[in-house]
Scaffold this active site. Sequence first.
Site, PDB file in Angstrom:
ATOM      1  N   LYS A 187       0.860  -1.185   0.000  1.00 43.06           N
ATOM      2  CA  LYS A 187       0.000   0.000   0.000  1.00 43.06           C
ATOM      3  C   LYS A 187       0.896   1.236   0.000  1.00 43.06           C
ATOM      4  O   LYS A 187       1.420   1.649   1.029  1.00 43.06           O
ATOM      5  CB  LYS A 187      -0.926   0.042   1.221  1.00 43.06           C
ATOM      6  CG  LYS A 187      -2.044   1.085   1.058  1.00 43.06           C
ATOM      7  CD  LYS A 187      -2.548   1.618   2.376  1.00 43.06           C
ATOM      8  CE  LYS A 187      -1.649   2.680   2.971  1.00 43.06           C
ATOM      9  NZ  LYS A 187      -1.505   3.903   2.113  1.00 43.06           N
ATOM     10  N   CYS A 297      13.646  10.882   6.772  1.00 45.52           N
ATOM     11  CA  CYS A 297      13.729  10.552   8.195  1.00 45.52           C
ATOM     12  C   CYS A 297      15.171  10.529   8.675  1.00 45.52           C
ATOM     13  O   CYS A 297      15.440  10.657   9.871  1.00 45.52           O
ATOM     14  CB  CYS A 297      13.049   9.216   8.460  1.00 45.52           C
ATOM     15  SG  CYS A 297      13.692   7.865   7.444  1.00 45.52           S
ATOM     16  N   GLU A 392      10.943  16.664  14.435  1.00 47.87           N
ATOM     17  CA  GLU A 392      11.477  16.487  13.086  1.00 47.87           C
ATOM     18  C   GLU A 392      10.884  17.547  12.161  1.00 47.87           C
ATOM     19  O   GLU A 392       9.667  17.629  12.008  1.00 47.87           O
ATOM     20  CB  GLU A 392      11.118  15.082  12.610  1.00 47.87           C
ATOM     21  CG  GLU A 392      11.740  14.662  11.306  1.00 47.87           C
ATOM     22  CD  GLU A 392      11.425  13.206  10.987  1.00 47.87           C
ATOM     23  OE1 GLU A 392      12.243  12.564  10.328  1.00 47.87           O
ATOM     24  OE2 GLU A 392      10.345  12.716  11.395  1.00 47.87           O
TER      25      GLU A 392
END
Length: 488
Positions: A187, A297, A392
């Site tokens: 997905k 990330c 972040e």
Amino acid sequence: MLYLPPLLASSELESLTRTDLFIGGAWRIGSADRIPVIDPSTANTITEVAGASTADALEAVEAAHAAAANWAATPPRRRSEILQRGFMLMIEHAEQLAQLISLENGKTLTDARGEVTYAAEFFRWFAEEAVRMGGETGIAPAGTNRMLVQYQPIGVSILITPWNFPAAMATRKLGPALAAGCTCVLKPANETPLTAFAIVALLEEAGLPPGVVNVVTTVDPAASVSAMLHHPKVRKLSFTGSTQVGRLLLKEAADTVLSCSMELGGNAPFIVLDDADLDAAVEGAMLAKMRNGGEACTAANRFIVHASLAARFADALAKRMSRLQLGPGYDPASGLGPMINRRAANRIAETVDAAKASGGRLLTGGDAARDCYYPATVIVDVPPSSTLVREEIFGPVASILSFETDDEAIALANDTEYGLASYLYAGDLRRGLALADRIEAGMVGLNRGLVSDPAAPFGGVKQSGLGREGAHHGILEFCETKYVAVQW
């Protein structure tokens, strides 16, 4: 209907583009509303892809289950050959894949080309791992029997990938799953589904049997994913995305005690010691910060620089960042493309504004967001308690802190709930290695601004995830360990 900007219009790109679900080896429309895919460089709709209902998603799981026994019994050499052919086809179509990534994600063509090469390597690496899955044998300490240990495919796997690396995050999961003998449902993110569809189309061309890989895009991801995770034939979840969503999925997976691999958020420190090579550190900072426009990330988020170098480092970094030309990702003149959407660009702008209000001083950038665009920004004198430092940023913003002692640098680096990537520049390698041991992170780039490699274990500690991708560790995530006690 496919919209292509003049810079990208080509029959080759159109021929690589798929827009329907892939279930049981067939491309088919979904039962739910179609999903628009937006070009963040222009805000134009590229095309619409099929929307899967919960029933469609469960049908994909059934297709994966139907193909599972035959794929698990397929000789490792054959699985390896299909992955190797997948690698070769990705390289053959590298430019078209890069253009597709840039179109739906917004990253520059330079970044997109690098991603395709990186992504394809996962197919080659795990093609080689597929034929090296050995076992173990031993003698019980009491001498009563032999112990045989073997690794078997874990079973039907749900693979959920993010939008920031639409090719690499797909192949980093598909490669080990297929090499281990698992079937799966992929997905991809609704923002960037076209790349995933294209890669699976290439795997189909490479000879992948029907049902081994199925791809669904859905208008209601929460409901569809929940239904798949609760299907009795699903045994594995591999997810890359935010820590917040990861926590929710872990709770869902607990209902059926699924094996989970979770690659979650980060807040990477970038430490520059007083004996570091300043030019090398700035070069590494540009790579660690600006890969994919900061939407990674692993991106360096907090620059922790020794007080003796902080001002010079900040000025040099600001000069490099200020030279990046903002523009459409697929324009060869652009050094920085748009963020994934307007919401992301506005969130970055709000975070920088809050940092300025708390005492931060801009050296470059910091302008208001314009549509999906946000400029490369360097900001100093930001309090460690600022949201810009604590969370972040996922964008082209570098905040710079200073320190006096090594202990202070390590304390600042570890003062976060995350622990994915980290970076450290040191002149004395012994000192650098000693400090690398003390950083709470799954990966450390020592005098390097790039840590990712298909041959290396990728993953984090603390709230940054569970398990590892890449290396030999990656294929073991898709295996069950079986022990047989035998006497002869």
